[in-house]
Write an enzyme that holds these catalytic residues in place. Structure first.
Site, mmCIF file in Angstrom:
data_model
loop_
_atom_site.group_PDB
_atom_site.id
_atom_site.type_symbol
_atom_site.label_atom_id
_atom_site.label_comp_id
_atom_site.label_asym_id
_atom_site.label_seq_id
_atom_site.Cartn_x
_atom_site.Cartn_y
_atom_site.Cartn_z
ATOM 1 N N HIS A 259 -4.994 0.158 -2.456
ATOM 2 C CA HIS A 259 -5.108 0.726 -3.843
ATOM 3 C C HIS A 259 -3.722 1.477 -3.876
ATOM 4 O O HIS A 259 -3.280 1.907 -2.848
ATOM 5 C CB HIS A 259 -6.135 1.773 -3.828
ATOM 6 C CG HIS A 259 -6.264 2.223 -5.303
ATOM 7 N ND1 HIS A 259 -5.632 3.055 -5.825
ATOM 8 C CD2 HIS A 259 -7.492 1.792 -6.034
ATOM 9 C CE1 HIS A 259 -6.075 3.328 -7.031
ATOM 10 N NE2 HIS A 259 -7.091 2.441 -7.483
ATOM 11 N N ASP A 313 -13.814 -2.192 -5.945
ATOM 12 C CA ASP A 313 -14.429 -3.432 -6.110
ATOM 13 C C ASP A 313 -15.024 -4.265 -4.859
ATOM 14 O O ASP A 313 -15.504 -5.344 -5.058
ATOM 15 C CB ASP A 313 -13.148 -4.576 -6.686
ATOM 16 C CG ASP A 313 -12.710 -4.205 -7.955
ATOM 17 O OD1 ASP A 313 -13.647 -3.774 -8.757
ATOM 18 O OD2 ASP A 313 -11.407 -3.969 -7.874
HETATM 19 N N1 CMC Z 1 -4.765 -7.055 2.044
HETATM 20 C C1 CMC Z 1 -3.788 -7.133 2.584
HETATM 21 N N2 CMC Z 1 -2.381 -6.540 2.704
HETATM 22 C C2 CMC Z 1 -2.507 -5.793 1.544
HETATM 23 C C3 CMC Z 1 -3.400 -5.436 0.851
HETATM 24 C C4 CMC Z 1 -4.925 -6.430 0.951
HETATM 25 N N3 CMC Z 1 -5.722 -6.082 0.023
HETATM 26 N N4 CMC Z 1 -3.068 -4.493 -0.140
HETATM 27 C C5 CMC Z 1 -1.904 -3.963 0.201
HETATM 28 N N5 CMC Z 1 -1.461 -4.620 1.332
HETATM 29 C C6 CMC Z 1 -0.149 -4.540 1.958
HETATM 30 C C7 CMC Z 1 0.937 -5.487 1.298
HETATM 31 O O1 CMC Z 1 0.921 -6.692 1.724
HETATM 32 C C8 CMC Z 1 2.059 -4.764 1.429
HETATM 33 O O2 CMC Z 1 2.617 -4.940 2.643
HETATM 34 P P1 CMC Z 1 4.182 -4.956 3.113
HETATM 35 O O3 CMC Z 1 4.359 -3.454 3.060
HETATM 36 O O4 CMC Z 1 3.991 -5.190 4.778
HETATM 37 O O5 CMC Z 1 4.690 -5.934 2.538
HETATM 38 C C9 CMC Z 1 1.665 -3.127 1.611
HETATM 39 O O6 CMC Z 1 0.434 -3.226 1.900
HETATM 40 C C10 CMC Z 1 2.099 -2.819 0.039
HETATM 41 O O7 CMC Z 1 1.126 -3.492 -1.019
HETATM 42 P P2 CMC Z 1 1.410 -3.647 -2.364
HETATM 43 O O8 CMC Z 1 0.654 -4.670 -3.016
HETATM 44 O O9 CMC Z 1 2.876 -3.592 -2.623
HETATM 45 O O10 CMC Z 1 0.927 -2.373 -2.816
HETATM 46 P P3 CMC Z 1 0.421 -1.825 -4.101
HETATM 47 O O11 CMC Z 1 0.345 -0.411 -4.340
HETATM 48 O O12 CMC Z 1 1.017 -2.581 -5.463
HETATM 49 O O13 CMC Z 1 -1.069 -2.373 -4.042
HETATM 50 C C11 CMC Z 1 -3.116 -3.355 -4.788
HETATM 51 C C12 CMC Z 1 -2.156 -2.052 -4.692
HETATM 52 C C13 CMC Z 1 -4.429 -2.905 -5.518
HETATM 53 C C14 CMC Z 1 -2.350 -4.467 -5.783
HETATM 54 C C15 CMC Z 1 -3.337 -4.332 -3.730
HETATM 55 O O14 CMC Z 1 -3.856 -3.335 -2.595
HETATM 56 C C16 CMC Z 1 -3.915 -5.382 -3.670
HETATM 57 O O15 CMC Z 1 -3.210 -6.469 -4.132
HETATM 58 N N6 CMC Z 1 -5.247 -5.251 -3.149
HETATM 59 C C17 CMC Z 1 -6.147 -6.605 -3.358
HETATM 60 C C18 CMC Z 1 -6.853 -6.813 -4.701
HETATM 61 C C19 CMC Z 1 -7.833 -5.556 -5.204
HETATM 62 O O16 CMC Z 1 -8.690 -5.322 -4.186
HETATM 63 N N7 CMC Z 1 -7.550 -5.088 -6.308
HETATM 64 C C20 CMC Z 1 -8.548 -3.927 -6.532
HETATM 65 C C21 CMC Z 1 -7.590 -2.947 -6.748
HETATM 66 S S1 CMC Z 1 -8.344 -1.458 -7.138
HETATM 67 C C22 CMC Z 1 -9.755 -1.400 -8.441
HETATM 68 C C23 CMC Z 1 -9.201 -2.002 -9.571
HETATM 69 O O17 CMC Z 1 -8.254 -1.607 -10.215
HETATM 70 O O18 CMC Z 1 -10.085 -2.746 -10.254
#
Ligand code: CMC
Length: 383
Positions: A259, A313
């Site tokens: 998140h 989720d």
């Molecule tokens: N699985 C594996 N690695 C992850 C995940 C994950 N679910 N989430 C973040 N990371 C890692 C990512 O690979 C990155 O690693 P590195 O620093 O080595 O490059 C680091 O953590 C930062 O990730 P980011 O995607 O740049 O961070 P963000 O703040 O943009 O992420 C997120 C937020 C929700 C987009 C992401 O955690 C994600 O894609 N999660 C999976 C999809 C998901 O479950 N979405 C629901 C979000 S919450 C409720 C909603 O909005 O509906």
């Protein structure tokens, strides 16, 4: 060099009185009230009222609000006709977005700052979204849609319109609690998208259809559906470790984890996990819930140190799945709840409006010559 924040991370887009998140301590409050309190004692409609009007309703205010909602559950036959025309294999979020945009054509809102117009648009959207979601769910299979039943509560009526029968009261209560937990979450992607649309003074139906489009993506609300596909792909507790290793080696995200704001387990996931456990009393060896528990444990070892933990989720889909709701209907159900928060932000934006028109850092060329078509040798691709 100008400041640039990819994904606007950490940039405040507005000032708001609606909700707050403490991502380090895992605290989420709606209008200052902790979600644990609302989930334990409130209902979704009380919560929607709180989000819209800043106060919990008195019993007469709640009765009035509920009556207004019951009277507006029906949708025009032309909206039903529109839903019937949509491809049955299309995603229900697209159907919902189209139906909500069309709804605005039946109820024009010439002055979005008029409090009366705002109230009735909120009533219509809250009341009619479940009817539209249930109608698409049935019509795509060739079944007739079912008219709302005014004697039933909000949650009971949704199940009735979906399955032609009332749920037992424990299921209705759990569903209602899940709606409370999904009703609002500060400046997330769909709320921001709605806010941008509201800042043009577009009507609330257009605002909500923008937000629905944004919620659909798998990085946002679409993750609840993706989690179930992932758990089904894993298939057994023995496969969890191999699956996670493969995904991580391919640098793919694990759905339902991580998140932008929370660095601890999402407080909504804690409550939803408890609901799932209450619902599925005898956890079988390879049930989705058992696999989910093993995924959570293994993810903690792999990525817990980076603050990547279950989000809202991760467990919600398991509850909806157990209730018999089709997987691709999970995100529309999320939208039925989040419409309360979207509307609250939309109305707040109208009150303190400043058109969203951010800047960009241009990195392309300048002063390119116009090449005659005969001398253009390159092949183009969409960028
Ligand atoms: N699985 C594996 N690695 C992850 C995940 C994950 N679910 N989430 C973040 N990371 C890692 C990512 O690979 C990155 O690693 P590195 O620093 O080595 O490059 C680091 O953590 C930062 O990730 P980011 O995607 O740049 O961070 P963000 O703040 O943009 O992420 C997120 C937020 C929700 C987009 C992401 O955690 C994600 O894609 N999660 C999976 C999809 C998901 O479950 N979405 C629901 C979000 S919450 C409720 C909603 O909005 O509906």
């Amino acid at each position: 060099m100008r400041d640039f924040f990819p994904g606007l991370a950490g940039v405040a887009a507005t000032k708001s009185h609606i909700s707050s998140v403490d991502g380090q301590q895992g605290i989420l409050e709606y209008r200052g009230i902790r979600i644990e309190e609302l989930a334990a004692h409130g209902t979704f409609l009380e919560t929607a009222y709180l989000l819209l009007f800043n106060e919990l309703p008195t019993s007469s205010a709640l009765q009035q609000f509920e009556n207004d909602l019951r009277r507006h559950r029906r949708i025009k036959y032309r909206i039903i006709d529109l839903i019937k025309c949509l491809p049955e294999h299309g995603h229900p979020m697209d159907a919902l977005q189209a139906a909500v945009a069309a709804l605005g054509m039946f109820y024009p809102t010439p002055d979005v700052r008029d409090p009366e117009a705002r109230y009735w648009s909120a009533i219509r959207l809250l009341a009619k979204l479940p009817t539209m979601v249930a109608a698409f769910a049935r019509l795509r299979h060739g079944d007739d849609h079912i008219q709302p039943n005014d004697n039933l509560s909000y949650a009971e009526n949704f199940f009735y319109m979906l399955f032609e029968q009332q749920p037992d009261s424990a299921v209705a209560t759990m569903f209602d609690t899940s709606l409370i937990l999904h009703a609002e979450h500060t400046m997330n992607a769909s709320t921001f998208s709605g806010l941008v649309t509201a800042s043009t003074l577009a009507d609330p139906y257009t605002v909500i259809s923008s937000a629905i489009g944004t919620l659909k993506g798998p990085l946002h609300g679409g993750a609840n559906e993706a989690v179930i596909h992932m758990l089904e792909d894993i298939g057994s507790v023995e496969q969890v470790s191999v699956y996670l290793d493969q995904k991580m080696a391919a640098k793919e995200k694990i759905m339902g984890f991580g998140h932008r704001v929370y660095k601890v387990k999402d407080p909504r996931a804690l409550i939803l996990q408890e609901l799932a456990q209450r619902m599925i009393k005898d956890e079988k060896h390879d049930s989705l819930l058992t696999i989910a528990h093993v995924v959570e444990r293994e993810m903690e070892q792999r990525l817990g140190h980076k603050g990547i933990r279950p989000n809202v989720d991760f467990y919600s889909g398991i509850i909806y799945y157990q209730m018999g709701i089709a997987t691709d209907m999970f995100t529309p159900v999320f939208a039925m709840a989040r419409v309360a928060g979207w509307l609250a932000h939309c109305f707040e934006q109208y009150q303190q409006n400043h058109l969203f028109r951010p800047d960009q850092i241009y990195e392309g060329p300048h002063n390119r010559p116009y090449e005659p078509i005969e001398s253009r040798g390159h092949s183009s691709s969409v960028t």
